[in-house]
Design a protein around this motif. Structure first.
Motif, PDB file in Angstrom:
ATOM      1  N   VAL A  36       0.821  -1.212   0.000  1.00  0.00           N
ATOM      2  CA  VAL A  36       0.000   0.000   0.000  1.00  0.00           C
ATOM      3  C   VAL A  36       0.854   1.261   0.000  1.00  0.00           C
ATOM      4  N   PHE A  37       1.793   1.357   0.943  1.00  0.00           N
ATOM      5  CA  PHE A  37       2.521   2.608   1.118  1.00  0.00           C
ATOM      6  C   PHE A  37       3.617   2.832   0.085  1.00  0.00           C
ATOM      7  N   ILE A  38       4.309   1.776  -0.303  1.00  0.00           N
ATOM      8  CA  ILE A  38       5.426   1.941  -1.230  1.00  0.00           C
ATOM      9  C   ILE A  38       5.001   1.695  -2.671  1.00  0.00           C
ATOM     10  N   GLU A  39       4.379   0.524  -2.947  1.00  0.00           N
ATOM     11  CA  GLU A  39       4.022   0.202  -4.321  1.00  0.00           C
ATOM     12  C   GLU A  39       2.870   1.062  -4.826  1.00  0.00           C
ATOM     13  N   GLU A  40       1.842   1.245  -4.014  1.00  0.00           N
ATOM     14  CA  GLU A  40       0.671   1.988  -4.461  1.00  0.00           C
ATOM     15  C   GLU A  40       0.831   3.493  -4.297  1.00  0.00           C
ATOM     16  N   MET A  41       1.235   3.929  -3.105  1.00  0.00           N
ATOM     17  CA  MET A  41       1.310   5.365  -2.836  1.00  0.00           C
ATOM     18  C   MET A  41       2.651   5.980  -3.210  1.00  0.00           C
ATOM     19  N   GLY A  42       3.663   5.139  -3.426  1.00  0.00           N
ATOM     20  CA  GLY A  42       4.951   5.653  -3.875  1.00  0.00           C
ATOM     21  C   GLY A  42       5.790   6.303  -2.801  1.00  0.00           C
ATOM     22  N   ALA A  43       5.583   5.916  -1.534  1.00  0.00           N
ATOM     23  CA  ALA A  43       6.370   6.505  -0.455  1.00  0.00           C
ATOM     24  C   ALA A  43       7.850   6.145  -0.636  1.00  0.00           C
ATOM     25  N   PRO A  44       8.735   7.145  -0.665  1.00  0.00           N
ATOM     26  CA  PRO A  44      10.160   6.889  -0.912  1.00  0.00           C
ATOM     27  C   PRO A  44      10.914   6.513   0.354  1.00  0.00           C
ATOM     28  N   ILE A  45      10.465   5.459   1.022  1.00  0.00           N
ATOM     29  CA  ILE A  45      11.043   5.130   2.329  1.00  0.00           C
ATOM     30  C   ILE A  45      11.884   3.869   2.313  1.00  0.00           C
ATOM     31  N   GLY A  46      11.985   3.212   1.148  1.00  0.00           N
ATOM     32  CA  GLY A  46      12.808   2.014   1.075  1.00  0.00           C
ATOM     33  C   GLY A  46      12.113   0.805   1.671  1.00  0.00           C
ATOM     34  N   GLN A  47      12.313   0.576   2.948  1.00  0.00           N
ATOM     35  CA  GLN A  47      11.717  -0.577   3.627  1.00  0.00           C
ATOM     36  C   GLN A  47      10.609  -0.115   4.561  1.00  0.00           C
ATOM     37  N   GLU A  48       9.476  -0.773   4.477  1.00  0.00           N
ATOM     38  CA  GLU A  48       8.337  -0.382   5.308  1.00  0.00           C
ATOM     39  C   GLU A  48       8.413  -1.081   6.663  1.00  0.00           C
ATOM     40  N   ARG A  49       9.385  -0.634   7.449  1.00  0.00           N
ATOM     41  CA  ARG A  49       9.530  -1.111   8.827  1.00  0.00           C
ATOM     42  C   ARG A  49      10.399  -0.120   9.569  1.00  0.00           C
ATOM     43  N   ASP A  50      10.104   0.094  10.845  1.00  0.00           N
ATOM     44  CA  ASP A  50      10.971   0.940  11.654  1.00  0.00           C
ATOM     45  C   ASP A  50      11.130   0.327  13.037  1.00  0.00           C
ATOM     46  N   ALA A  51      11.939   0.983  13.868  1.00  0.00           N
ATOM     47  CA  ALA A  51      12.269   0.430  15.183  1.00  0.00           C
ATOM     48  C   ALA A  51      11.039   0.288  16.073  1.00  0.00           C
ATOM     49  N   LEU A  52      10.017   1.096  15.833  1.00  0.00           N
ATOM     50  CA  LEU A  52       8.836   1.065  16.688  1.00  0.00           C
ATOM     51  C   LEU A  52       8.027  -0.218  16.512  1.00  0.00           C
ATOM     52  N   ILE A 148      -3.446  12.621   4.977  1.00  0.00           N
ATOM     53  CA  ILE A 148      -4.067  13.148   3.769  1.00  0.00           C
ATOM     54  C   ILE A 148      -3.039  13.022   2.646  1.00  0.00           C
ATOM     55  N   ASP A 149      -3.388  12.304   1.603  1.00  0.00           N
ATOM     56  CA  ASP A 149      -2.481  12.049   0.486  1.00  0.00           C
ATOM     57  C   ASP A 149      -2.219  13.355  -0.267  1.00  0.00           C
ATOM     58  N   LEU A 150      -0.953  13.721  -0.395  1.00  0.00           N
ATOM     59  CA  LEU A 150      -0.612  14.971  -1.074  1.00  0.00           C
ATOM     60  C   LEU A 150      -0.521  14.832  -2.584  1.00  0.00           C
ATOM     61  N   ARG A 151      -0.719  13.641  -3.112  1.00  0.00           N
ATOM     62  CA  ARG A 151      -0.735  13.500  -4.566  1.00  0.00           C
ATOM     63  C   ARG A 151      -1.900  14.260  -5.185  1.00  0.00           C
ATOM     64  N   LEU A 182       3.046  22.233   7.073  1.00  0.00           N
ATOM     65  CA  LEU A 182       2.681  21.925   5.696  1.00  0.00           C
ATOM     66  C   LEU A 182       2.833  23.182   4.845  1.00  0.00           C
ATOM     67  N   PRO A 183       3.486  23.101   3.674  1.00  0.00           N
ATOM     68  CA  PRO A 183       3.574  24.276   2.802  1.00  0.00           C
ATOM     69  C   PRO A 183       2.192  24.819   2.455  1.00  0.00           C
ATOM     70  N   HIS A 215       3.712  18.046   7.976  1.00  0.00           N
ATOM     71  CA  HIS A 215       4.143  17.561   6.671  1.00  0.00           C
ATOM     72  C   HIS A 215       5.073  16.369   6.872  1.00  0.00           C
ATOM     73  N   ASP A 216       4.729  15.237   6.252  1.00  0.00           N
ATOM     74  CA  ASP A 216       5.565  14.045   6.319  1.00  0.00           C
ATOM     75  C   ASP A 216       6.030  13.712   4.902  1.00  0.00           C
ATOM     76  N   PRO A 217       7.142  14.295   4.447  1.00  0.00           N
ATOM     77  CA  PRO A 217       7.594  14.060   3.073  1.00  0.00           C
ATOM     78  C   PRO A 217       8.036  12.624   2.820  1.00  0.00           C
ATOM     79  N   SER A 218       8.399  11.887   3.878  1.00  0.00           N
ATOM     80  CA  SER A 218       8.834  10.503   3.679  1.00  0.00           C
ATOM     81  C   SER A 218       7.702   9.626   3.162  1.00  0.00           C
ATOM     82  N   PHE A 219       6.449   9.996   3.465  1.00  0.00           N
ATOM     83  CA  PHE A 219       5.294   9.265   2.961  1.00  0.00           C
ATOM     84  C   PHE A 219       4.490  10.084   1.951  1.00  0.00           C
ATOM     85  N   GLY A 220       4.851  11.346   1.755  1.00  0.00           N
ATOM     86  CA  GLY A 220       4.118  12.190   0.830  1.00  0.00           C
ATOM     87  C   GLY A 220       2.714  12.496   1.312  1.00  0.00           C
TER      88      GLY A 220
END
Length: 257
Positions: A36-52, A148-151, A182-183, A215-220
């Motif tokens: 959802v986040f990377i393939e569909e929404m195009g979030a430029p985050i590499g791997q969809e996992r974090d320390a949390l 909110i999707d900024l696309r 947010l701009p 603004h969360d640019p990592s997820f757009g």
């Protein structure tokens, strides 16, 4: 026995929910998030996992006929947030005034639904599992960042934020402050907008909007902080969310962190 193991899964309407019990379950949730986040929404985050993720409960909705994971969210409990060094929302907002409220907090995030299952039943089951968790361990507050999707443009995002802040804001004394504003966009805001379904669901339950978006640019996306005081859930939805064996229908939705 862990809290997640004490809460029974449910199987009405062709779906059931359960909490991840092993790495295989967590991998299923992460794979859906990646889709959802990377393939569909195009979030430029590499791997969809974090320390949390290692501190969270992972709530997964599966289609009963196939056992396919079709929706998921990660949940950070009050105690786990202390161990993790804070809630995810605190990285995007100054939420100290909200956390000063008495009671125990529960945070949801990274919520997503597979494209073919956004007809309502899967997300309804997700909320049903969340309600069971709140009942099982007596949480007082539900918090999270609704995206909110900024696309679709900055003007649309600003218009949505204007609308919901006017509709159900937190009192000024409990407002949150975004760490990255947010701009402004062009300033030509549309007169009416369609609210993202997750935000609409929060508002229906009686949640309040914490303040301006982050603004969360990592997820757009533009993230909006939402706070639901469980004791003040809208009477129209309280029976479904906290007192019914059947989940309340919610709209189909693409949800973000």
């Amino acid at each position: 026995m862990s809290l997640a193991r004490r809460i029974p899964s449910a199987r009405p309407r062709g779906f059931y929910y359960s909490f991840a019990q092993n790495e295989q379950d967590i991998d299923a949730s992460l794979a859906l998030r990646h889709r959802v986040f990377i393939e569909e929404m195009g979030a430029p985050i590499g791997q969809e996992r974090d320390a949390l993720d290692d501190f969270c409960l992972h709530l997964i909705v599966r289609e009963a006929a196939t056992d396919q994971a079709v929706a998921s969210t990660r949940i950070l409990t009050h105690e786990a947030a202390i161990a993790a060094g804070g809630f995810y929302s605190a990285a995007e907002f100054d939420i100290d005034r909200v956390l000063a409220r008495p009671g125990r907090f529960l945070e949801i995030g990274r919520t997503c639904v597979a494209p073919a299952f956004r007809s309502g039943a899967a997300i309804a089951m997700l909320w049903h599992g969340l309600a069971d968790l709140i009942r099982a361990d007596d949480y007082d507050h539900l918090i999270g960042c609704a995206s909110i999707d900024l696309r679709d443009g900055l003007d649309r995002a600003q218009a949505i934020c204007r609308d919901i802040l006017a509709r159900q804001p937190l009192p000024t004394s409990r407002r949150v402050v975004p760490r990255q504003t947010l701009p402004p966009g062009s300033g030509r805001l549309p007169k009416s907008v369609r609210l993202p379904p997750l935000i609409k669901a929060y508002l229906r339950l009686g949640a309040r909007v914490g303040g301006p978006p982050c603004h969360d640019p990592s997820f757009g996306v533009a993230d909006v902080f939402m706070h639901l005081d469980v004791a003040r859930i809208s009477p129209r939805y309280a029976r479904h969310f906290l007192g019914s064996d059947s989940p309340a229908p919610e709209p189909a939705v693409r949800l973000s962190a």
